[in-house]
Scaffold this active site. Structure first.
Site, PDB file in Angstrom:
ATOM      1  N   ASN A   9       5.520 -26.545 -43.591  1.00  0.00           N
ATOM      2  CA  ASN A   9       5.084 -26.036 -42.284  1.00  0.00           C
ATOM      3  C   ASN A   9       4.492 -24.647 -42.513  1.00  0.00           C
ATOM      4  O   ASN A   9       5.235 -23.690 -42.717  1.00  0.00           O
ATOM      5  CB  ASN A   9       6.294 -25.974 -41.336  1.00  0.00           C
ATOM      6  CG  ASN A   9       5.954 -25.319 -40.007  1.00  0.00           C
ATOM      7  OD1 ASN A   9       4.771 -25.156 -39.674  1.00  0.00           O
ATOM      8  ND2 ASN A   9       6.973 -24.947 -39.257  1.00  0.00           N
ATOM      9  N   LYS A  11       2.997 -22.836 -40.445  1.00  0.00           N
ATOM     10  CA  LYS A  11       3.068 -22.027 -39.221  1.00  0.00           C
ATOM     11  C   LYS A  11       1.709 -21.347 -38.951  1.00  0.00           C
ATOM     12  O   LYS A  11       0.668 -21.937 -39.229  1.00  0.00           O
ATOM     13  CB  LYS A  11       4.203 -21.006 -39.320  1.00  0.00           C
ATOM     14  CG  LYS A  11       5.528 -21.626 -39.762  1.00  0.00           C
ATOM     15  CD  LYS A  11       6.696 -20.725 -39.522  1.00  0.00           C
ATOM     16  CE  LYS A  11       7.925 -21.287 -40.184  1.00  0.00           C
ATOM     17  NZ  LYS A  11       9.159 -20.648 -39.754  1.00  0.00           N
ATOM     18  N   HIS A  95       9.721 -27.853 -32.916  1.00  0.00           N
ATOM     19  CA  HIS A  95      10.175 -26.796 -33.827  1.00  0.00           C
ATOM     20  C   HIS A  95      10.844 -25.704 -32.995  1.00  0.00           C
ATOM     21  O   HIS A  95      10.410 -25.420 -31.872  1.00  0.00           O
ATOM     22  CB  HIS A  95       8.980 -26.230 -34.608  1.00  0.00           C
ATOM     23  CG  HIS A  95       9.407 -25.332 -35.732  1.00  0.00           C
ATOM     24  ND1 HIS A  95       9.782 -24.025 -35.515  1.00  0.00           N
ATOM     25  CD2 HIS A  95       9.555 -25.553 -37.057  1.00  0.00           C
ATOM     26  CE1 HIS A  95      10.134 -23.481 -36.675  1.00  0.00           C
ATOM     27  NE2 HIS A  95      10.003 -24.389 -37.629  1.00  0.00           N
ATOM     28  N   GLU A  97      10.679 -22.654 -33.033  1.00  0.00           N
ATOM     29  CA  GLU A  97       9.768 -21.602 -32.568  1.00  0.00           C
ATOM     30  C   GLU A  97       8.995 -22.077 -31.329  1.00  0.00           C
ATOM     31  O   GLU A  97       8.724 -21.293 -30.414  1.00  0.00           O
ATOM     32  CB  GLU A  97       8.840 -21.176 -33.716  1.00  0.00           C
ATOM     33  CG  GLU A  97       9.618 -20.383 -34.769  1.00  0.00           C
ATOM     34  CD  GLU A  97       9.033 -20.425 -36.167  1.00  0.00           C
ATOM     35  OE1 GLU A  97       7.901 -20.877 -36.343  1.00  0.00           O
ATOM     36  OE2 GLU A  97       9.760 -20.001 -37.095  1.00  0.00           O
ATOM     37  N   GLU A 182      17.310 -28.252 -38.457  1.00  0.00           N
ATOM     38  CA  GLU A 182      16.928 -26.878 -38.763  1.00  0.00           C
ATOM     39  C   GLU A 182      17.817 -25.913 -37.982  1.00  0.00           C
ATOM     40  O   GLU A 182      17.493 -25.571 -36.827  1.00  0.00           O
ATOM     41  CB  GLU A 182      15.464 -26.647 -38.389  1.00  0.00           C
ATOM     42  CG  GLU A 182      14.494 -27.509 -39.172  1.00  0.00           C
ATOM     43  CD  GLU A 182      13.185 -26.780 -39.412  1.00  0.00           C
ATOM     44  OE1 GLU A 182      12.759 -26.729 -40.562  1.00  0.00           O
ATOM     45  OE2 GLU A 182      12.612 -26.236 -38.451  1.00  0.00           O
ATOM     46  N   SER A 228      15.136 -21.890 -44.849  1.00  0.00           N
ATOM     47  CA  SER A 228      15.199 -21.107 -46.090  1.00  0.00           C
ATOM     48  C   SER A 228      15.406 -21.977 -47.338  1.00  0.00           C
ATOM     49  O   SER A 228      16.114 -21.588 -48.272  1.00  0.00           O
ATOM     50  CB  SER A 228      16.287 -20.032 -45.986  1.00  0.00           C
ATOM     51  OG  SER A 228      15.986 -19.142 -44.926  1.00  0.00           O
TER      52      SER A 228
HETATM   53  C1  PEP Z   1      10.451 -23.939 -40.851  1.00  0.00           C
HETATM   54  O1  PEP Z   1       9.458 -23.305 -40.514  1.00  0.00           O
HETATM   55  O2  PEP Z   1      10.650 -25.035 -40.340  1.00  0.00           O
HETATM   56  C2  PEP Z   1      11.361 -23.356 -41.824  1.00  0.00           C
HETATM   57  C3  PEP Z   1      12.413 -24.035 -42.148  1.00  0.00           C
HETATM   58  O3  PEP Z   1      11.021 -22.111 -42.329  1.00  0.00           O
HETATM   59  P1  PEP Z   1      11.684 -21.394 -43.629  1.00  0.00           P
HETATM   60  O4  PEP Z   1      11.655 -22.411 -44.740  1.00  0.00           O
HETATM   61  O5  PEP Z   1      10.808 -20.222 -43.882  1.00  0.00           O
HETATM   62  O6  PEP Z   1      13.085 -21.022 -43.249  1.00  0.00           O
END
Ligand code: PEP
Length: 269
Positions: A9, A11, A95, A97, A182, A228
């Site tokens: 992703n 973003k 997501h 966000e 997540e 992460s």
């Molecule tokens: C994500 O954007 O879904 C995500 C898990 O980001 P990160 O891997 O940076 O935590």
């Protein structure tokens, strides 16, 4: 057996030149990957650029959002047919966000942000149904805030989000769906969820799915972990029986680190 997936992703990162460079580097290294499905989800402006870079490879293209109407006065939104015309096969839905649930601090989750980004359990369900009706593979994100975890509400929040997302979906249509657990507090924070705990919640998601679409279908559905993920933790995460891959933000923006994650996923099952 469920084939692992590693989805990147990106973003709101990468202009078209950067997207081309990153996608070409991943395609050169992992374009012929086997044993793991790879999905790149660039911003909408770079979908066709990335499509050109991954042509004739095993890598698929995904969008980061979808709107349920097919066309009309919905400024800034993208419909299923539009995503298909850009070559998308997958789409991320709900997501954290987009749900206005930001990870670094719970106080970031203000009513103002919820209004700006706006996804709710109900809109996630409509987007999921729209994706399925157009033959797009939805990657549906669920996960709890830090405060919800601290108050012992993780299971209730996550199973509630799964049940709401799948409302009205027939078992026959559900097999292609991908879920992503997540935990919001682990996204972009460097704080990874303990692998056993991530596995426990993914198991809960599978049991919840079984209640929605039946055990047989739930066993087929891939459940990813996101939050992460990086080379230091991917092997222990991928070794968990309920975790079928990763949804990756930060570590998907460097070809080298994302290719390491793909290799770990491909070697894991
Ligand atoms: C994500 O954007 O879904 C995500 C898990 O980001 P990160 O891997 O940076 O935590």
């Amino acid at each position: 057996m469920r084939t692992p997936i590693m989805a990147g992703n990106w973003k709101m990162n990468c202009d078209n030149d950067e997207a081309w460079e990153l996608a070409v580097a991943i395609a050169n290294e992992k374009g012929d990957v086997e044993g793991c499905e790879v999905v790149l989800c660039p911003p909408a402006t770079a979908l066709t650029t990335v499509l050109a870079a991954i042509e004739d490879t095993n890598i698929s293209l995904g969008a980061q959002n979808i709107f349920w109407e097919e066309s009309g006065a919905y400024t800034g939104e993208l419909s299923g047919p539009m995503l298909l015309s850009c070559g998308c096969q997958h789409v991320i839905i709900g997501h954290s966000e987009r749900r206005g649930r930001f990870g670094s601090a719970d106080e970031d989750f203000t009513p103002e942000l919820q209004q700006v980004f706006g996804d709710t359990d109900a809109s996630v369900n409509r987007k999921l149904q729209a994706a399925l009706s157009h033959g797009l593979v939805p990657i549906v994100c669920v996960g709890e805030l830090l405060s919800e975890r601290q108050e012992g509400q993780t299971d209730e929040v996550v199973s509630g989000q799964v049940t709401a997302a799948l409302a009205g979906v027939e078992a026959d249509d559900a097999e292609s769906i991908i879920l992503a657990y997540e935990p919001v507090w682990a996204i972009g924070t460097g704080e990874v969820c303990d692998a056993e705990e991530a596995n426990r919640v993914c198991g809960l998601i599978r049991r919840t799915l079984a209640g929605c679409v039946g055990e047989g279908t739930a066993e087929q559905i891939r459940i990813l972990y996101g939050g992460s993920v990086k080379s230091a933790n991917v092997v222990s995460l991928m070794a968990q029986p309920e975790i079928d891959g990763g949804l990756v933000g930060g570590a998907s923006l460097q070809a080298e680190s994302f290719c390491e994650l793909i290799a770990a996923a491909a070697a894991s099952k």
